[in-house]
Motif scaffolding. Structure first.
Motif, PDB file in Angstrom:
ATOM      1  N   MET A  34      21.390  47.945  33.310  1.00 50.11           N
ATOM      2  CA  MET A  34      20.738  46.564  33.210  1.00 50.11           C
ATOM      3  C   MET A  34      21.611  45.915  32.796  1.00 50.11           C
ATOM      4  O   MET A  34      21.660  44.760  33.405  1.00 50.11           O
ATOM      5  N   ALA A  55       9.731  44.930  22.879  1.00 49.59           N
ATOM      6  CA  ALA A  55      11.321  44.068  23.323  1.00 49.59           C
ATOM      7  C   ALA A  55      12.074  44.260  21.879  1.00 49.59           C
ATOM      8  O   ALA A  55      13.510  44.027  22.482  1.00 49.59           O
ATOM      9  N   VAL A  65      15.695  42.408  27.065  1.00 47.21           N
ATOM     10  CA  VAL A  65      14.399  43.285  28.382  1.00 47.21           C
ATOM     11  C   VAL A  65      13.567  42.328  27.330  1.00 47.21           C
ATOM     12  O   VAL A  65      13.520  41.534  25.959  1.00 47.21           O
ATOM     13  N   ASN A  69       9.217  43.465  30.500  1.00 55.70           N
ATOM     14  CA  ASN A  69       9.994  44.506  31.793  1.00 55.70           C
ATOM     15  C   ASN A  69       9.119  45.604  30.689  1.00 55.70           C
ATOM     16  O   ASN A  69       9.708  46.150  31.040  1.00 55.70           O
TER      17      ASN A  69
END
Length: 263
Positions: A34, A55, A65, A69
C-alpha cells in the motif's frame, strides 16, 4: 511477485487479523504494498465488522484505508437487496456491522418484539456471536410466514484467537434444516457478487491483473478461481496443507505467510 498485480483482494479474518489480533507476517507485506501505492481492497465474509470501525483499526495497524476500501458481506447483501429485491424492512440476526449496513441503505430494522406481530420483508442473517435460540427461532418463523431469507455468507467456521468457532453458515443451517429450504440469496464468498461489488468500487476490470488472498479454500480460493483470478492461500487461518491435498479446490500458490512471496 505481488507487485505484478494491479488489484490485490485480501481477506481480513485469518489473513490480516485473528479476532482483532494482528497477523504481522501478512500485515507488514500488505502495508508495504500500500505504501508503494498498489491498490488493495479488503473483502471479508465477516458481516459483524463495521467498515468505519474496521478502517480505524487497520489504520492503527499502519494500513491507510478508508471504509471504501473494505467490502463486507453485509455491504454486499445490502447493495443486492437494494438493487434486486423488493425489501423495505428487515429482521437482522447479526452483529452491529450488519445492522449498520442495513440502516445505511435505508432499510427499517425491526426488533424481535416487533416481528411476532409484523412480518418483515426479509430476515438477514450473518455472524452473530450473541445469537440466542429465541432469536434464531423468531427469524425462522418470519421466513415460514413469507419473509425473504438472505444470508451474508455460508462459512462453516470462523477463526478466533482461541481456536475455531461456528461461522454464519452454521447458524443459517439451523433455519435451512428446520424449514427444509435454501436461502433466497447468499451475498458473500464464494458468490461472485461480492467480487463484482469490489471491482465496481475499485474501478478495475481486467481479471488477469487481480490476485485473491485468503485463508479458506471453499470461500476465498473457490471464488478467486471461479472468476479467473490468481489465488494465494495463506496458512495463517483456517486451511492447512493437508486440506489442500484433499480438496478439489486448488490455489495457484500456497504459503505459510505472505512474506514468502513479497518480492
Amino acid at each position: 511477485m505481488l507487485r505484478d498485480y494491479d488489484l490485490i483482494i485480501s481477506d481480513v479474518d485469518g489473513v490480516i487479523v485473528r479476532e482483532g489480533e494482528p497477523i504481522w507476517e501478512n500485515l507488514t507485506v500488505i502495508r508495504r504494498l500500500m505504501e508503494e501505492r498498489k491498490k488493495v481492497v479488503f473483502v471479508t465474509n465477516n458481516s459483524g465488522f463495521s467498515r468505519v470501525i474496521l478502517a480505524r483499526q487497520l489504520n492503527y495497524l499502519g494500513l491507510k484505508v478508508t471504509p471504501n476500501n473494505i467490502i463486507t458481506s453485509g455491504l454486499a447483501a445490502a447493495i443486492y437487496m437494494k438493487r434486486h429485491m423488493n425489501v423495505k424492512s428487515v429482521f437482522v440476526i447479526g452483529e452491529e456491522g450488519l445492522v449498520e449496513e442495513m440502516r445505511n441503505f435505508g432499510f427499517k430494522v425491526m426488533y424481535i418484539t416487533e416481528v411476532e406481530e409484523n412480518t418483515p420483508d426479509a430476515v438477514v442473517l450473518g455472524l452473530d456471536r450473541l445469537s440466542t435460540y429465541d432469536k434464531l427461532s423468531a427469524g425462522m418463523r418470519c421466513i415460514a410466514r413469507g419473509s425473504k431469507f438472505v444470508v451474508t455468507n455460508m462459512d462453516r467456521l470462523w477463526p478466533s484467537k482461541d481456536g475455531l468457532k461456528l461461522g454464519a453458515g452454521a447458524l443459517a443451517s439451523a433455519i435451512i434444516y428446520a424449514l427444509n429450504r435454501s436461502p433466497d440469496f447468499v451475498a458473500g464468498k464464494p458468490n461472485r457478487w461480492i467480487i463484482d461489488v469490489a471491482m465496481e468500487i475499485s474501478g478495475i476490470r481486467d481479471l488477469r491483473k487481480v490476485v485473491v488472498i485468503g485463508d479458506q479454500l471453499e470461500t476465498d480460493i473457490r471464488m478467486g478461481n471461479s472468476i479467473g483470478a490468481d489465488t494465494i492461500l495463506v496458512l495463517t487461518g483456517i486451511a492447512k496443507k493437508e486440506d489442500v491435498e484433499r480438496s478439489d479446490v486448488k490455489p495457484k500458490f500456497v504459503v505459510d505467510n505472505l512474506s514468502e512471496i513479497s518480492d
